[in-house]
Design a protein around this motif. Sequence first.
Motif: not given
Length: 675
Positions: A26-36, A38-41, A190-192
């Motif tokens: 399920r997306a968080i702020e439009g971002k999937s888990v795999s996207k998070l 790759s983007e959330q350090p 919040e981080q996004v």
Amino acid sequence: MPLLDALLTRLRPRGSVRFSVSDAVRAIEGKSVSKLYSEQPHLRTVVDFLAQNVAQLTPKCYLRNGDADRERDTTGVLPLLLGNPNPDMTAYDLMYSTVADWALYGRAVWLVGRDSKSDSGWQIRPIPPTWMADCQSDGFAPRSFTFANTYGGGRLTVDASQCVVFTAYRPSCPDRALSPVESLRQTLAEQVEAQAFRRSVWDNATRISGFISRPAGVEWSDAAARRFKEDVRGNWGKRGAHAGGTPVLEDGMRYEPVTFSAREGDWAAGVKLSREDVAAAYHINPAVIWPGEGQTYASAKDNARALYADTLMPLLTMLQKRITKTLAPMVGAPENEYVEFDIRAKLQGSFEEQAAAIQSAVGGPWMTREEARAMMNMPREPQGDLITPLNVLVGGMASPTDTAPKLAPLYAPVQGGKSKTLPRSKEGRGPRRRSVKARATGEEADALAEVLRAFFERQRKSVLAAIGAGEKAAKDGGAPSWWNPERWNRELAEDLADAMMRGSSEAARRALEGLGIDPSAYYDERTRNYIMKWAQSVAENVNAVTFEQLQAALAGEIGEAAQGSTPAGVFDKAEGVRAESRALTLAGQVANWAAVEAVRQAAPEGEASKTWRTHHSKNPRKGHARLNGQTVGIDEKFSNGARYPGDWSALKASEVANCHCTVEVSVEGAGAGDF
């Protein structure tokens, strides 16, 4: 149908339940888990840290042959499969992807199938969670999965019996997984937002750290103001021709510098909070991943150990139990085989600490030179060992780092500034012979008696309960079902060996002190194997007598008035007179052997002897009476073939039972000045 199954059937949904697993992504702020990921350090750092630390551990396979008997399996189908799961992955890759999938999506799935080309005959393929299209379930556990390759591949539906499923707990649905990322929804959201805000600040702000002011009351037309602003943006804004330079201001204008910091904007605090929240969701101490200020070596070391003991152990337990329960029977592994991750190396500190602890525990070197060469990936020495001495045991060195042999003091240490010496003969021609008789203390005999009483009490409960239940039939022509000789011999031998080791150590040191020899010259661990075999022999003899008496009692061969006429009476006798008598005899035998062994280890070669004594026997056997006073070398045998009174390995049982003869050990002086 059993009652429990009938009740569970009523709880299950009508038919099968089919649900999509898309909620795991399920997306968080439009971002999937795999996207998070790759983007959330912070999320990636924690998940990678968890996966790497599990993947580096080796899953080992063992065969459980008994409560205290484990055998390492390296050639079976299960260890071969875990060591080489498929042609494209190593064991590290498999565990890394499994833990990462579980940490991100709350579920990891292995598809297991036959593979004639592999050594194990099987293959494991971890299925990416994003390939799971839907699942059919009975409400308690998945029954089938449908996988769809997100890169344009086809769809495949497989039965859950072909899969090994690692699932995180979900309160409302036992058959569905709950991603840990769900618990981080607000933190990650919040981080996004914070990242988007920081980007907008850098996109829209000027590249000068301050603002421009102009004096009040000075006329400034709209066109002039617009022209000035456009000039500032065009030259000193983002990608401006003079970005990073200093603007030239008009008359009356002032540049007011403003210093912006992440701390003042609460950005640093937000980053720290995000780190702590993400680490907490996976039960990891943030200091392990992001060492803070003031962290010492000791605290870092404690944190690292706590990681494996408190954080990773529950995860490792889940993995190894699921593999043992599902994968092992699937590939035809033996029923007694199980998987366990080897974390001892991580919990036991550095090699130096392990070496010191092990050497202290065993009392001497614990590795051969060839083992050390193998550990350093060196070839075997063609000529064998490079040196002949075996440290303390042969070479006489107290430590491998010694440069010259250091002989332990043979006789008593210095007391009051003078050496403790043995008396000279009256003629003054040199040192005289010194002797000491072996003896067992009442405490040592009581300790053995307590071991026997406790064993008989435990044996009574089990055997009498089995006899009372009517278990009198013989097992395959052997012992009756109420009697388990393997179990009783093993348990009694283990209990006796501990007490005999303690008694022999004390008796050996008493003998050396009586001879004026340093007791530290005696090495306990050299005797453990012998005492274990001795204890096994005693246990077999004791249990054989108990079994014979029980059979006689059940057959009615003992008069009703006699003690031991019933099975309960047999154990009453065993816990009383048998335990006391056997312990007293055994304690004396242990003391005799320990005195001889101590002199063999510590006395000068060729200068020690032993003498058979019957002083403590009121009515000694005729053969023992003839031996009274016979003296032989410490390594020689007496004329009856025994090395000491009560020698169980050389004498018949009738020669050992209730024998209270003792041995007297003697040492001659090593030369003038030694005494």
